[in-house]
Design a protein around this motif. Structure first.
Motif, PDB file in Angstrom:
ATOM      1  N   GLN A 209       3.264 -12.331   8.864  1.00  0.00           N
ATOM      2  CA  GLN A 209       4.554 -11.685   8.648  1.00  0.00           C
ATOM      3  C   GLN A 209       4.948 -11.759   7.175  1.00  0.00           C
ATOM      4  N   HIS A 210       4.810 -10.627   6.497  1.00  0.00           N
ATOM      5  CA  HIS A 210       5.163 -10.518   5.077  1.00  0.00           C
ATOM      6  C   HIS A 210       5.894  -9.200   4.874  1.00  0.00           C
ATOM      7  N   LEU A 211       7.103  -9.272   4.376  1.00  0.00           N
ATOM      8  CA  LEU A 211       7.934  -8.083   4.200  1.00  0.00           C
ATOM      9  C   LEU A 211       7.862  -7.588   2.757  1.00  0.00           C
ATOM     10  N   LEU A 212       7.515  -6.324   2.583  1.00  0.00           N
ATOM     11  CA  LEU A 212       7.471  -5.723   1.254  1.00  0.00           C
ATOM     12  C   LEU A 212       8.877  -5.258   0.883  1.00  0.00           C
TER      13      LEU A 212
ATOM     14  N   GLY B 119       3.397  -1.508  12.313  1.00  0.00           N
ATOM     15  CA  GLY B 119       4.040  -2.697  11.777  1.00  0.00           C
ATOM     16  C   GLY B 119       5.239  -2.389  10.914  1.00  0.00           C
ATOM     17  N   PRO B 120       6.260  -1.724  11.425  1.00  0.00           N
ATOM     18  CA  PRO B 120       7.424  -1.368  10.603  1.00  0.00           C
ATOM     19  C   PRO B 120       8.300  -2.549  10.222  1.00  0.00           C
ATOM     20  N   GLY B 121       8.199  -3.641  10.963  1.00  0.00           N
ATOM     21  CA  GLY B 121       9.033  -4.805  10.653  1.00  0.00           C
ATOM     22  C   GLY B 121      10.501  -4.478  10.744  1.00  0.00           C
ATOM     23  N   THR B 122      11.271  -4.834   9.719  1.00  0.00           N
ATOM     24  CA  THR B 122      12.707  -4.589   9.734  1.00  0.00           C
ATOM     25  C   THR B 122      13.075  -3.211   9.200  1.00  0.00           C
ATOM     26  N   GLY B 123      12.115  -2.427   8.737  1.00  0.00           N
ATOM     27  CA  GLY B 123      12.348  -1.017   8.529  1.00  0.00           C
ATOM     28  C   GLY B 123      12.532  -0.476   7.131  1.00  0.00           C
ATOM     29  N   ASN B 124      12.173  -1.200   6.087  1.00  0.00           N
ATOM     30  CA  ASN B 124      12.364  -0.650   4.744  1.00  0.00           C
ATOM     31  C   ASN B 124      11.565   0.633   4.535  1.00  0.00           C
ATOM     32  N   LEU B 125      10.282   0.596   4.845  1.00  0.00           N
ATOM     33  CA  LEU B 125       9.460   1.789   4.705  1.00  0.00           C
ATOM     34  C   LEU B 125       9.864   2.838   5.734  1.00  0.00           C
ATOM     35  N   THR B 126      10.206   2.400   6.923  1.00  0.00           N
ATOM     36  CA  THR B 126      10.607   3.318   7.993  1.00  0.00           C
ATOM     37  C   THR B 126      11.754   4.206   7.551  1.00  0.00           C
ATOM     38  N   MET B 127      12.764   3.619   6.923  1.00  0.00           N
ATOM     39  CA  MET B 127      13.920   4.394   6.482  1.00  0.00           C
ATOM     40  C   MET B 127      13.515   5.480   5.489  1.00  0.00           C
ATOM     41  N   LYS B 128      12.617   5.167   4.603  1.00  0.00           N
ATOM     42  CA  LYS B 128      12.172   6.156   3.616  1.00  0.00           C
ATOM     43  C   LYS B 128      11.326   7.245   4.271  1.00  0.00           C
ATOM     44  N   LEU B 129      10.519   6.856   5.253  1.00  0.00           N
ATOM     45  CA  LEU B 129       9.731   7.846   5.981  1.00  0.00           C
ATOM     46  C   LEU B 129      10.628   8.767   6.802  1.00  0.00           C
ATOM     47  N   LEU B 130      11.674   8.229   7.388  1.00  0.00           N
ATOM     48  CA  LEU B 130      12.602   9.044   8.174  1.00  0.00           C
ATOM     49  C   LEU B 130      13.309  10.085   7.308  1.00  0.00           C
ATOM     50  N   GLU B 131      13.547   9.739   6.056  1.00  0.00           N
ATOM     51  CA  GLU B 131      14.168  10.694   5.138  1.00  0.00           C
ATOM     52  C   GLU B 131      13.217  11.828   4.771  1.00  0.00           C
TER      53      GLU B 131
ATOM     54  N   ASN C 212       1.149  -0.976   6.927  1.00  0.00           N
ATOM     55  CA  ASN C 212       0.842  -2.250   6.278  1.00  0.00           C
ATOM     56  C   ASN C 212       0.152  -3.094   7.332  1.00  0.00           C
ATOM     57  N   ILE C 213      -1.160  -3.175   7.264  1.00  0.00           N
ATOM     58  CA  ILE C 213      -1.928  -3.739   8.373  1.00  0.00           C
ATOM     59  C   ILE C 213      -2.062  -5.250   8.249  1.00  0.00           C
ATOM     60  N   PRO C 214      -1.740  -5.979   9.312  1.00  0.00           N
ATOM     61  CA  PRO C 214      -1.979  -7.425   9.306  1.00  0.00           C
ATOM     62  C   PRO C 214      -3.443  -7.725   9.021  1.00  0.00           C
ATOM     63  N   TYR C 215      -3.695  -8.717   8.178  1.00  0.00           N
ATOM     64  CA  TYR C 215      -5.051  -9.002   7.721  1.00  0.00           C
ATOM     65  C   TYR C 215      -6.016  -9.250   8.874  1.00  0.00           C
ATOM     66  N   ASN C 216      -5.532  -9.894   9.922  1.00  0.00           N
ATOM     67  CA  ASN C 216      -6.454 -10.313  10.982  1.00  0.00           C
ATOM     68  C   ASN C 216      -6.890  -9.171  11.898  1.00  0.00           C
ATOM     69  N   ILE C 217      -6.280  -7.995  11.773  1.00  0.00           N
ATOM     70  CA  ILE C 217      -6.721  -6.862  12.595  1.00  0.00           C
ATOM     71  C   ILE C 217      -7.122  -5.660  11.732  1.00  0.00           C
ATOM     72  N   SER C 218      -7.320  -5.885  10.446  1.00  0.00           N
ATOM     73  CA  SER C 218      -7.616  -4.769   9.542  1.00  0.00           C
ATOM     74  C   SER C 218      -8.841  -3.983   9.991  1.00  0.00           C
TER      75      SER C 218
ATOM     76  N   ALA D 237      -4.578   8.680   6.220  1.00  0.00           N
ATOM     77  CA  ALA D 237      -4.014   7.370   6.570  1.00  0.00           C
ATOM     78  C   ALA D 237      -3.838   6.588   5.277  1.00  0.00           C
ATOM     79  N   THR D 238      -2.603   6.294   4.915  1.00  0.00           N
ATOM     80  CA  THR D 238      -2.305   5.515   3.717  1.00  0.00           C
ATOM     81  C   THR D 238      -2.009   4.095   4.157  1.00  0.00           C
ATOM     82  N   LEU D 239      -2.874   3.160   3.765  1.00  0.00           N
ATOM     83  CA  LEU D 239      -2.843   1.813   4.316  1.00  0.00           C
ATOM     84  C   LEU D 239      -2.688   0.768   3.212  1.00  0.00           C
ATOM     85  N   LEU D 240      -1.820  -0.188   3.458  1.00  0.00           N
ATOM     86  CA  LEU D 240      -1.677  -1.345   2.573  1.00  0.00           C
ATOM     87  C   LEU D 240      -2.481  -2.480   3.183  1.00  0.00           C
TER      88      LEU D 240
END
Length: 359
Positions: free
Chosen positions: A59-62, A87-99, A151-157, A174-177
């Motif tokens: 769990q790492h939030l950008l 893996g949207p987490g709390t939604g920082n990237l999600t909000m920008k994608l929704l826009e 943003n893919i968790p390392y253990n399932i990349s 597919a744009t992946l971090l």
């Protein structure tokens, strides 16, 4: 905000929920700064009042807005697109994608993150543009989408990249971090020291392009290593090859990628394994074959068959100039040609059905 998917614990008090909703930023005192919907800034100690994030579970939030904007721009999101976010987490990237997009499908396993994301999106009036799937992404059938941002968790990349590239869904990019080391391996080409089975399998069906590096300091909490953003673009024209046979073939060749093919295929255990596959088309380890043989005559028969089969394998390599070549130096064209030559000679590699972790 991007979050490495997995669970942790947060306080159950509903009075704390609003403080989890928006951006989280570190300051010089290792705190998390939460931006509430009313615009007020409230600092929360990560270990007391904020969202508990566990490095061990990925769990790492950008939090860097500039980087989030760059990811969205690099993804080339169109107003008509449906975006799959993993893996949207709390939604920082999600909000920008929704826009930027017509619709976002977010796959998130953590129930607490789902509640935070749903509330945050609703507060901004975007709920009609978001579909949340609360499931394990590796066990989920995706709906139709145009592109992926994740943003893919390392253990399932590795299995997740395999699911995207070898799955049934068609998509533009597919744009992946990803972890920087994983990205380097994914970007490697024949002859590079990092060239490996992952790269050879992914690049059979897709092109991979480097986008940018992201420092570990941009995450809360910071991971141990830096990350990179890459873009995967499925090829329009794909080779005519049995995927299961190809994957089994590359697993054999890249098990010891720097050995010569001649040396690799002279090993008795490998010869017996291939002989068993070519005879019955199922997985049998060398030890299993020997154990199934009863009596001295049958052992001698097996040895004779294996010896003749080895001559056939080495003959394919010698007559086509592959005996002294190393898998790590071969192009996709050369590997595809070698597999075809083996199959034409009655030498096969495919065994049991493979799962995502076999890619």
């Amino acid at each position: 905000m991007i979050q490495k998917t997995v669970g942790s614990s947060i306080k159950s008090s509903t009075s704390c929920l609003s403080s989890f909703l928006l951006l989280f930023r570190r300051n010089s005192h290792s705190r998390i700064r939460g931006y509430e919907s009313n615009g007020q800034v409230v600092e929360k100690k990560k270990q007391h009042d904020g969202l508990f994030l566990q490095k061990s579970k990925g769990q790492h939030l950008l939090t860097n807005t500039r980087i989030l904007d760059s990811i969205v721009r690099s993804s080339d999101v169109r107003p008509t697109d449906t975006v799959l976010e993993i893996g949207p987490g709390t939604g920082n990237l999600t909000m920008k994608l929704l826009e930027a997009a017509h619709h976002v499908v977010a796959v998130e396993l953590d129930k607490r993150m789902v509640e935070i994301l749903r509330t945050r999106v609703s507060d901004h009036g975007f709920q009609h543009k978001l579909t949340i799937i609360q499931k394990d992404v590796l066990k989920t059938d995706f709906p139709e989408f145009d592109l992926v941002v994740a943003n893919i968790p390392y253990n399932i990349s590795s299995p997740l990249v395999a699911k995207l590239v070898y799955g049934s869904n068609t998509f533009r990019t597919a744009t992946l971090l990803l972890q920087k080391e994983f990205s380097r391996r994914l970007l490697a080409n024949p002859g590079d020291s990092d060239f490996n089975r992952l790269a050879v399998n992914v690049k059979l069906l897709a092109d991979v392009k480097f986008v940018m590096n992201v420092s570990k300091r941009e995450f809360v909490p910071p991971p141990k290593v830096d990350s990179s953003v890459v873009m995967i673009t499925p090829k329009e024209v794909k080779p005519d090859v049995d995927v299961r046979e190809w994957l089994a073939f590359t697993r054999t060749c890249f098990g010891k990628k720097n050995k010569t093919l001649g040396s690799m295929f002279r090993q008795k255990k490998k010869v017996v394994e291939l002989l068993s596959l070519s005879k019955v088309g199922i997985t049998t380890n060398a030890s299993d074959v020997v154990e199934e043989e009863e009596g001295e005559d049958r052992v001698l028969c097996l040895d004779t068959d294996a010896s003749m089969f080895k001559e056939r394998v080495i003959g394919v390599l010698k007559s086509n100039g592959f005996e002294d070549k190393r898998p790590s130096k071969l192009s996709h064209g050369e590997l595809l040609r070698l597999l075809s030559l083996f199959n034409q000679a009655g030498i096969f590699f495919h065994s049991l059905p493979m799962d995502l972790h076999d890619y």
